[in-house]
Design an enzyme around this catalytic site. Structure first.
Site, short mmCIF file in Angstrom:
data_model
loop_
_atom_site.label_atom_id
_atom_site.label_comp_id
_atom_site.label_asym_id
_atom_site.label_seq_id
_atom_site.Cartn_x
_atom_site.Cartn_y
_atom_site.Cartn_z
N GLY A 2 14.43 75.17 121.21
CA GLY A 2 13.80 76.36 121.75
C GLY A 2 12.59 76.15 122.63
N GLU A 32 15.87 70.06 117.50
CA GLU A 32 17.10 70.11 118.30
C GLU A 32 16.82 70.63 119.70
OE1 GLU A 32 19.16 73.17 116.20
OE2 GLU A 32 19.71 71.89 114.54
N PRO A 33 16.04 69.93 120.48
CA PRO A 33 15.73 70.45 121.80
C PRO A 33 16.89 70.22 122.78
CG PRO A 33 14.74 68.30 121.51
CD PRO A 33 15.41 68.62 120.22
N GLY A 34 17.12 71.17 123.62
CA GLY A 34 18.11 71.01 124.68
C GLY A 34 17.39 71.12 126.02
N ARG A 35 17.00 72.34 126.32
CA ARG A 35 16.36 72.64 127.61
C ARG A 35 15.13 71.76 127.87
NH1 ARG A 35 16.80 78.04 129.52
NH2 ARG A 35 17.15 78.59 127.36
N CYS A 63 33.61 87.01 145.07
CA CYS A 63 33.81 88.45 145.27
C CYS A 63 33.21 89.26 144.13
CB CYS A 63 35.30 88.74 145.35
SG CYS A 63 36.16 87.54 146.34
N GLU A 64 31.92 89.19 143.97
CA GLU A 64 31.21 89.97 142.95
C GLU A 64 29.80 90.19 143.46
OE1 GLU A 64 31.77 90.13 139.21
OE2 GLU A 64 33.54 88.85 139.06
N TYR A 102 21.95 74.27 130.71
CA TYR A 102 22.74 75.51 130.71
C TYR A 102 23.15 75.93 132.12
CZ TYR A 102 20.69 75.51 126.07
OH TYR A 102 20.29 75.14 124.82
N1 LLP Z 1 19.76 74.62 118.15
C1 LLP Z 1 20.54 75.71 118.07
C2 LLP Z 1 21.08 76.10 116.77
C3 LLP Z 1 20.78 76.48 119.22
O1 LLP Z 1 21.53 77.57 119.13
C4 LLP Z 1 20.24 76.09 120.46
C5 LLP Z 1 20.48 76.84 121.68
C6 LLP Z 1 19.45 74.91 120.50
C7 LLP Z 1 19.22 74.21 119.32
C8 LLP Z 1 18.82 74.39 121.76
O2 LLP Z 1 17.92 75.31 122.28
P1 LLP Z 1 16.96 74.87 123.50
O3 LLP Z 1 16.06 73.79 123.00
O4 LLP Z 1 17.83 74.40 124.61
O5 LLP Z 1 16.24 76.12 123.84
N2 LLP Z 1 22.41 79.65 127.89
C9 LLP Z 1 21.06 80.05 127.62
C10 LLP Z 1 20.48 79.30 126.44
C11 LLP Z 1 21.29 79.44 125.17
C12 LLP Z 1 20.69 78.68 124.00
C13 LLP Z 1 21.63 78.67 122.85
N3 LLP Z 1 21.19 77.91 121.71
C14 LLP Z 1 20.23 79.87 128.88
O6 LLP Z 1 20.79 79.51 129.92
O7 LLP Z 1 19.02 80.13 128.89
#
Ligand code: LLP
Length: 402
Positions: free
Chosen positions: A226, A260-263, A328-329, A357
């Site tokens: 997050g 659990e970082p993604g972004r 086309c949107e 993402y």
């Molecule tokens: N852990 C869980 C259980 C999650 O559901 C998520 C993201 C993460 C970790 C990683 O979150 P982050 O660190 O990346 O914020 N498509 C959307 C974001 C969806 C996030 C879904 N869950 C966007 O483009 O902003």
């Protein structure tokens, strides 16, 4: 980042994504060292960018993986992430996914409902295994982010309330096939305020203490992902303050911190580069039409997300316009009402902060092949996913033509 987007456009054509792997390393190290004082595992949320080379790069830094499908688990294993660093989350796991996760012996399955716990219990019984699980607690805290990426309120489908969580832990205690090793929360994505995470962590840490009182020792405290990034001019959470806050909330508990970082790891590493096709004016509205589209990068259309962007090598004759793709949107736009210089056919537009993402949410809508992905590391570029061709797109259909 000193990437020559023009050179890459000549070499790989457009549109493409390029990821700065050195930035990913820097982000990983920043977070990992913030948790220095404690046993910790940074499990990369694979859904943010699941290119094998990206996952492998993070694996080489020591990262684990947070996965939301068995496909993601297999990606992580394929690039060498050890099973004991892999977590499997998600509200709707299929029986077969649970079975495979158990057979693969991953670190833990994050369970999100009582009904799912029943399934995990009976599948592990069938397999003669003990399932390591954690329960995802929904602390009912507003994370103050976009409603589509907010997950920590009871009105969201994620996790279970505290009372249900307690019942689930008791069930684990009484089951031979369930070993409750962890506890999990994740209240939302692109978070820029520490306070909601702090409140949530406290609530869940209290639950850990209650469980300890009944002799249930939880080994892993998973704070979810997050952490937000800069798209525009956001003020970010300081990673040291973030880590410190978690350490304080867990004071006195012998527990490994998982995040659990993604972004945070990959978001700012990516740039989407697209080419100007035409300009046109409808009435008094100016449009700049590029070869990239919403199928390549859907965040603006889906969340009204704004990404910084720039027309390369042009600064003159700036005026208001919409930057749009060929689909086309009317939702096919990258930016609305932005000031951009006058462009010419073949000019390049760079759209920043598109490492998370973006490619993973792309599709083949309008029979458009997914674009090329490029890694940039130590001053060198390399292809990490080739552009899809028409033949790729029809490959799974043509054998069935009657
Ligand atoms: N852990 C869980 C259980 C999650 O559901 C998520 C993201 C993460 C970790 C990683 O979150 P982050 O660190 O990346 O914020 N498509 C959307 C974001 C969806 C996030 C879904 N869950 C966007 O483009 O902003």
């Amino acid at each position: 980042m000193n990437i020559n987007f023009k050179e890459l456009a000549n070499k790989y054509q457009t549109p493409y994504y390029v990821y700065d792997f050195d930035h990913i390393t820097k982000q990983y190290n920043e977070l990992k060292s913030a948790f220095n004082a404690r046993k910790s595992l940074v499990s990369y949320a694979v859904k943010a960018n699941s290119n094998l080379s990206v996952i492998k790069h993070l694996a080489q830094q020591g990262a684990g993986a947070d996965c939301v499908s068995i496909g993601e688990v297999k990606r992580a294993l394929k690039v060498g992430i050890a099973p004991y660093k892999i977590i499997f989350s998600g509200v709707g796991k299929i029986d077969d996914e649970i079975r495979q996760a158990l057979e693969l012996d991953i670190l833990m399955i994050n369970v999100e409902s009582e009904a799912e716990l029943e399934r995990v219990d009976s599948i592990s019984k069938e397999l003669g295994k003990e399932a390591r699980i954690s329960v995802r607690v929904n602390p009912n805290i507003d994370p103050k982010t976009h409603p589509y990426i907010s997950t920590g309120l009871h009105e969201n489908k994620f996790g279970v309330d505290i009372d249900t969580a307690k019942r689930m832990y008791i069930k684990c205690k009484n089951s031979e096939n369930l070993d409750a090793v962890g506890i999990h929360l994740h209240i939302g994505s692109q978070l820029t305020e520490l306070e909601p995470i702090k409140e949530s962590v406290k609530i869940v840490a209290d639950l850990v203490r209650n469980l300890k009182a009944i002799n249930m020792d939880i080994s892993f405290f998973d704070v979810g992902g997050g952490l937000g990034i800069v798209y525009d001019d956001e003020k970010l959470i300081d990673t040291n303050e973030y880590a410190q806050m978690i350490l304080e909330a867990l004071f006195g508990l012998d527990i490994t911190i998982v995040c659990e970082p993604g972004r945070f790891l990959v978001g700012n590493a990516g740039t989407f580069v697209t080419k100007v096709l035409y300009e046109k004016v409808n009435g008094d509205k100016r449009f700049v039409i590029v070869d990239g589209a919403m199928n390549d990068l859907i965040r603006p259309a889906l969340y009204n997300a704004s990404h910084k962007l720039e027309v390369l090598d042009r600064t003159e004759d700036v005026s208001d316009c919409n930057l749009v793709g060929p689909i086309c949107e009317s939702g096919d736009f990258f930016a609305k009402n932005v000031d951009l210089p006058k462009t010419e056919h073949n000019d390049l537009v760079a759209i920043y902060s598109t490492g998370a993402y973006c490619f993973t949410m792309s599709s083949n809508y309008n029979t458009r092949g997914k674009v090329a992905e490029i890694a940039y590391e130590n001053g060198e570029d390399r292809l990490i996913r080739k552009r899809e061709t028409f033949e790729d797109l029809i490959a799974l259909e043509e054998d069935y033509l009657k």
